[in-house]
Design an enzyme around this catalytic site. Sequence first.
Site, mmCIF file in Angstrom:
data_model
loop_
_atom_site.group_PDB
_atom_site.id
_atom_site.type_symbol
_atom_site.label_atom_id
_atom_site.label_comp_id
_atom_site.label_asym_id
_atom_site.label_seq_id
_atom_site.Cartn_x
_atom_site.Cartn_y
_atom_site.Cartn_z
ATOM 1 N N LYS A 18 -6.344 54.915 9.301
ATOM 2 C CA LYS A 18 -4.916 55.411 7.903
ATOM 3 C C LYS A 18 -4.493 55.904 7.612
ATOM 4 O O LYS A 18 -4.682 57.334 7.781
ATOM 5 C CB LYS A 18 -6.583 54.660 6.731
ATOM 6 C CG LYS A 18 -4.616 54.098 5.613
ATOM 7 C CD LYS A 18 -6.236 53.759 4.335
ATOM 8 C CE LYS A 18 -5.109 53.280 3.155
ATOM 9 N NZ LYS A 18 -5.494 52.819 2.260
ATOM 10 N N SER A 64 -5.472 48.501 -0.055
ATOM 11 C CA SER A 64 -4.193 48.570 1.237
ATOM 12 C C SER A 64 -4.257 49.112 2.621
ATOM 13 O O SER A 64 -3.353 49.566 3.675
ATOM 14 C CB SER A 64 -3.301 50.229 0.666
ATOM 15 O OG SER A 64 -4.695 50.970 -0.013
ATOM 16 N N SER A 99 -8.889 48.772 -1.924
ATOM 17 C CA SER A 99 -8.368 49.153 -0.889
ATOM 18 C C SER A 99 -9.126 49.068 0.630
ATOM 19 O O SER A 99 -8.643 48.594 1.681
ATOM 20 C CB SER A 99 -7.650 50.871 -0.655
ATOM 21 O OG SER A 99 -5.867 50.250 -1.311
#
Length: 430
Positions: free
Chosen positions: A57, A131, A155
């Site tokens: 990420k 996310s 997330s």
Amino acid sequence: MKVEEKVRDYFRVIKEKNKELNVFLYVDEKNGLKRAKELDLKKGQKGKLFGMCFAVKANINVIGMPISCSSKTLENYKGTYDADVIRKIKDDDGIILGIVNCDEFACGSGQNSGFGRVLNPVVLDRVAGGSSSGSAAAVAAGMCDVALGSDTGGSVRNPASHCGIVGVKPSYGRVSRYGLVDLSMSLDQIGVLGRDVEGVAKVMEVISGRSENDPSTFDRNVENYGSFSDLKKLKIGLSEEFKKLCVDKRIWNLILEKIKEKGFVSKGVNLKYTKLGVQTYYPIVYTEFYSGTRKFDGRKYGKKIEENCGEEVLRRILGGAEISKAEHSGKYYRKALAVKGLIKKDFDDAFKKVDVIVSPVTPSLPPRWDEELSAKEIYALDAFTIPANLAGICAGVVPLGELDGVPVGMQVMCPAFQEKKLFDVMKVFE
Ligand code: GLN
């Protein structure tokens, strides 16, 4: 198969699918292949993650790779060091393929990247969740073995559910946050997404543990996650409060069917304060995020955040600035911390009666791209995932099945530092 072949395959799939899905923001083909070749020639002891291919990420630092947090603010920023988790993965012979898209500074549920939206590889017309949207999509699209994400209020679990894969948010303090760009430092944890429980558990085993770089980590033994035990006497908790918040009752029914199918008994638990989870979470996140973003003033790291970020990030900064004013002292942040304590107590009491608590991951199916949702409606989608962060416990998601052709996951929650049990239970339901 040789590691090099596998790595080449992944780079090929990324090339094929990335234009449409918008998952990878950066791919490091040169170093990925170099590392693969080295591993193929390696003599002697192989690391636990030998040849495992990772997507990371965009808010976790990897030396030399662009760590933009999917924000124009940090568009040209490059990692100057490896996060603790990255160092451990590299030391154990894992390979970092590149950096994946997410919501800007991890704020959102799949709608807010500064670099375009990530499509859900399973259902293109719906959000991938967030996310950690790119992390989940990368796994689901077959672009890597596993992915790292971060989870502040869901997330990792939310996109895992929406993309039909496995994801875990460890207990607070289980994994070092050193090198993770903060959203809300008292809630953030780095988590893992993968195609099966075993793979995810293996990565967790490597990245867990005390770190000198992160004083919030604990010195607990890293258990042997791989040894899944027999769970005949398992007591499963179900919360009536969660049931009430579940908008699409078909999801709840799928969970009941699954528990029955596996022959487990369930018991009601009283999580009376969890309905305040969303209202408790946001004052904490706004305040801590505001504080954490003050370093993005355009002098040292990237550009001035207020002038370059998107709407959701700006909302949190302005909201956080307001809450943090001296005249509001004691009104919002401190109250939220008090309720956080009550929610934690709810879980402590519940876990005296049951071993695990299961629930849906979201109250409804992932939104379609053409649905217009207000910020408040989007915030409400995290009602089932936020409580675990507030309580500091561990929680994971396994695929449950499909509704209308859309993946649906189930959340399993366990007391803090009982990841071993968490994986055992997830494995049974997998
Ligand atoms: N959707 C939640 C938020 O916007 C969760 C984010 C996260 O876990 N990073 O804050």
